[in-house]
Design a protein around this motif. Structure first.
Motif: not given
Length: 224
Positions: A111-119
Motif C-alpha cells: 500500500s505504501d509503495f503504491n503511494i510512492v509510485i503514484s507520486l
C-alpha cells in the motif's frame, strides 16, 4: 536560605538544559549513537510551536534513528507523523513501507509503495520493493512486472535484476533467471546472494561446474 534557594534554582535549570534544541545532532552524522539522535530530534519534532517543515524533518530523522535501533513500530509511527505534516513526502512512504516489510506485513508495505509510485512514477526502488513484497506473497507475475518496471526506470538497479532472477527461477525459467543474475553481478560483483542464486540456477540446469564456480566466488567474498 540562600543555599536552599540555590539548590532549587539548580534543580530547575537541569530540565531546561535537557530540552535545548540541537539541529546539528538531530540532522547530522548518522554514526552518532541512535539514542542521542532520537533525543535531539524529539525536542524539535514535538515542539508544536515549531514550523511544520522543520518538525516533519525532525520526525523523519528520528524515524531513521529508530530504524537503526530496529524499532520498526516507533519508526512507522514517526513516518506517519511526517506524512501528516507533509502528505507528499515520498521518502516517508517508502521507508514506512520498508518497515512494514521488516515486520512481515507485506499488504501494508505494498500500500505504501503504491503511494510512492503514484507520486513518483519513475521510482525504481519502489517498484523493486513492491515486487519483493509481491514475490513473498506468491504473486510471481506481479513481481516480475514490477522488477521489469524497476529496471526500465533504472537499468543499474542491481537489486531489481537479482530479484527478477529469483522470480524467474520460481517459474522454472532458469536460463532467463541466469541472465538476470548476470546483470545483477555485473552491476555489483560482490552481490553474494546473486552469486549463490545463479549457482543454484546453473545446478538446476545441470551446470554443476558453473554452480561450483559461483559458490566458490561467493565464499571468497563472504566465507560465512
Amino acid at each position: 536560605m540562600v543555599l536552599a534557594g540555590m539548590l532549587v534554582l539548580v534543580g530547575l535549570s537541569e530540565p531546561a538544559l535537557a530540552v535545548v534544541k540541537d539541529p546539528a545532532l538531530c540532522f547530522g552524522d548518522a554514526k552518532v549513537a541512535a539514542d542521542r539522535r532520537i533525543a535531539a530530534c524529539s525536542v524539535i519534532a514535538e515542539d508544536v510551536t515549531g514550523a511544520s517543515s522543520l518538525r516533519a524533518k525532525a520526525y523523519f530523522f528520528r524515524a531513521m534513528a529508530l530504524d537503526d535501533n530496529q524499532d520498526w513500530d516507533g519508526a512507522i509511527a514517526d513516518y506517519g507523523e511526517v506524512i501528516a505534516l507533509d502528505p507528499k513526502q515520498t521518502s516517508a512512504y517508502f521507508n514506512r513501507g520498508t518497515d512494514w516489510s521488516n515486520k512481515g506485513d507485506d499488504d501494508r508495505a505494498i500500500s505504501d509503495f503504491n503511494i510512492v509510485i503514484s507520486l513518483e512514477p519513475s521510482a525504481s526502488d519502489a517498484y523493486s520493493s513492491r515486487g519483493s513484497a509481491f514475490l513473498r506473497k506468491g504473486k510471481v507475475d506481479a513481481a516480475i512486472l514490477d522488477f521489469q518496471q524497476a529496471i526500465e526506470a533504472d537499468p543499474q538497479n542491481g537489486r531489481a535484476h537479482a530479484e527478477l532472477g529469483s522470480a524467474l527461477a520460481v517459474t522454472g525459467e532458469q536460463e532467463k533467471a541466469i541472465a538476470a543474475y548476470d546483470e545483477a553481478i555485473r552491476i555489483d560483483p560482490t552481490d553474494v546472494t546473486a552469486l549463490i542464486n545463479r549457482g543454484i540456477a546453473h545446478a538446476a540446469k545441470g551446470g554443476f561446474d558453473r554452480a561450483i564456480a559461483d559458490y566458490d566466488t561467493a565464499l571468497g567474498i563472504d566465507p560465512r
